[in-house]
Design a protein around this motif. Structure first.
Motif, PDB file in Angstrom:
ATOM      1  N   TYR A  40       1.136  -0.978   0.031  1.00 19.32           N
ATOM      2  CA  TYR A  40      -0.067  -0.390   0.014  1.00 19.32           C
ATOM      3  C   TYR A  40       0.673   0.949  -0.490  1.00 19.32           C
ATOM      4  O   TYR A  40       2.174   1.203   0.657  1.00 19.32           O
ATOM      5  CB  TYR A  40      -0.380   0.185   0.766  1.00 19.32           C
ATOM      6  CG  TYR A  40      -0.445  -0.152   2.783  1.00 19.32           C
ATOM      7  CD1 TYR A  40      -0.403   1.278   3.283  1.00 19.32           C
ATOM      8  CD2 TYR A  40      -0.281  -1.346   3.239  1.00 19.32           C
ATOM      9  CE1 TYR A  40      -0.064   1.574   4.635  1.00 19.32           C
ATOM     10  CE2 TYR A  40       1.010  -1.226   4.390  1.00 19.32           C
ATOM     11  CZ  TYR A  40       0.678  -0.034   5.251  1.00 19.32           C
ATOM     12  OH  TYR A  40       1.488   0.153   6.422  1.00 19.32           O
ATOM     13  N   VAL A  41       0.370   2.175  -0.692  1.00 17.87           N
ATOM     14  CA  VAL A  41       1.303   3.896  -0.282  1.00 17.87           C
ATOM     15  C   VAL A  41      -0.037   4.658   0.786  1.00 17.87           C
ATOM     16  O   VAL A  41      -0.984   4.653   0.319  1.00 17.87           O
ATOM     17  CB  VAL A  41       0.898   4.204  -2.223  1.00 17.87           C
ATOM     18  CG1 VAL A  41       1.356   5.859  -1.698  1.00 17.87           C
ATOM     19  CG2 VAL A  41       1.433   3.423  -2.520  1.00 17.87           C
ATOM     20  N   GLU A  42       0.222   4.701   1.363  1.00 18.15           N
ATOM     21  CA  GLU A  42       0.890   5.872   2.286  1.00 18.15           C
ATOM     22  C   GLU A  42       0.554   7.460   2.103  1.00 18.15           C
ATOM     23  O   GLU A  42       1.548   8.023   2.305  1.00 18.15           O
ATOM     24  CB  GLU A  42       0.283   5.999   4.077  1.00 18.15           C
ATOM     25  CG  GLU A  42       0.161   6.410   5.014  1.00 18.15           C
ATOM     26  CD  GLU A  42       0.321   5.788   6.431  1.00 18.15           C
ATOM     27  OE1 GLU A  42       0.356   6.571   7.686  1.00 18.15           O
ATOM     28  OE2 GLU A  42       1.766   4.943   6.317  1.00 18.15           O
ATOM     29  N   ALA A  43      -0.262   8.571   2.325  1.00 15.92           N
ATOM     30  CA  ALA A  43      -0.229   9.686   1.994  1.00 15.92           C
ATOM     31  C   ALA A  43       0.348  10.808   3.425  1.00 15.92           C
ATOM     32  O   ALA A  43      -0.494  10.360   4.363  1.00 15.92           O
ATOM     33  CB  ALA A  43      -0.969  10.452   1.228  1.00 15.92           C
ATOM     34  N   SER A  44       1.089  11.415   3.377  1.00 16.63           N
ATOM     35  CA  SER A  44       1.135  12.282   4.630  1.00 16.63           C
ATOM     36  C   SER A  44       2.054  13.609   4.385  1.00 16.63           C
ATOM     37  O   SER A  44       3.258  14.000   4.209  1.00 16.63           O
ATOM     38  CB  SER A  44       2.383  11.494   5.783  1.00 16.63           C
ATOM     39  OG  SER A  44       2.544  12.572   6.920  1.00 16.63           O
ATOM     40  N   ARG A  45       0.772  14.426   4.736  1.00 14.76           N
ATOM     41  CA  ARG A  45       1.108  16.343   3.410  1.00 14.76           C
ATOM     42  C   ARG A  45       1.067  15.821   2.241  1.00 14.76           C
ATOM     43  O   ARG A  45       0.540  15.421   1.816  1.00 14.76           O
ATOM     44  CB  ARG A  45       2.061  16.550   4.629  1.00 14.76           C
ATOM     45  CG  ARG A  45       0.872  16.762   5.807  1.00 14.76           C
ATOM     46  CD  ARG A  45       2.253  17.862   6.470  1.00 14.76           C
ATOM     47  NE  ARG A  45       1.609  17.890   8.425  1.00 14.76           N
ATOM     48  CZ  ARG A  45       1.751  18.541   8.840  1.00 14.76           C
ATOM     49  NH1 ARG A  45       2.584  19.684   8.500  1.00 14.76           N
ATOM     50  NH2 ARG A  45       1.628  18.967  10.113  1.00 14.76           N
TER      51      ARG A  45
END
Length: 133
Positions: A40-45
């Motif tokens: 998975y890919v997780e976004a943070s800003r």
């Protein structure tokens, strides 16, 4: 590979190849990451973190919108403002959450129906199981 002096053979880690991959700059080199290795890919800003099957992570200064456009839609699906999942690894689905391994992911209202379509969620079997009770 065989050593000419000793005659001993060494087992080399052969690179894995797949139909789909992406090249990502990691520190001072460009790394090939197979789509099948991305959980998975997780976004943070303005950053995205790729979580790989071997437990490693790669952080890039890409926005989620860009990652969503780059990754193939036949393997990856956006399920939340902050998450894109490789739907081949989704183990379970309950209410407004999906799970890969031990990690649970929230499902955004906008993205939920698309995930159910991709997972081939059998609506008819749910109705039949309720009738039997």
């Amino acid at each position: 590979m065989e050593n000419k002096k000793t005659g001993a053979s060494a087992c080399l880690n052969k690179p894995r190849y797949g139909e789909g991959h992406i090249f990502i700059w990691c520190e001072n080199y460009c790394r090939r990451i197979l789509y099948i290795d991305i959980l998975y890919v997780e976004a943070s800003r303005s950053y995205c973190e790729f979580h790989l099957i071997d437990g490693s992570r790669v952080t890039l200064s890409w926005r989620m919108r860009i990652v969503e456009q780059i990754l193939p839609t036949d393997t990856f699906i956006r399920v939340h403002q902050s998450f894109i999942l490789n739907w081949h690894y989704v183990d379970s689905y309950v209410g407004n959450s999906a799970r890969i391994g031990e990690q649970w992911f929230p499902l955004g209202r906008v993205y939920r129906s698309r995930l159910l379509d991709v997972l081939h969620f059998p609506q008819i079997s749910r109705l039949n199981s309720k009738m039997k009770l």
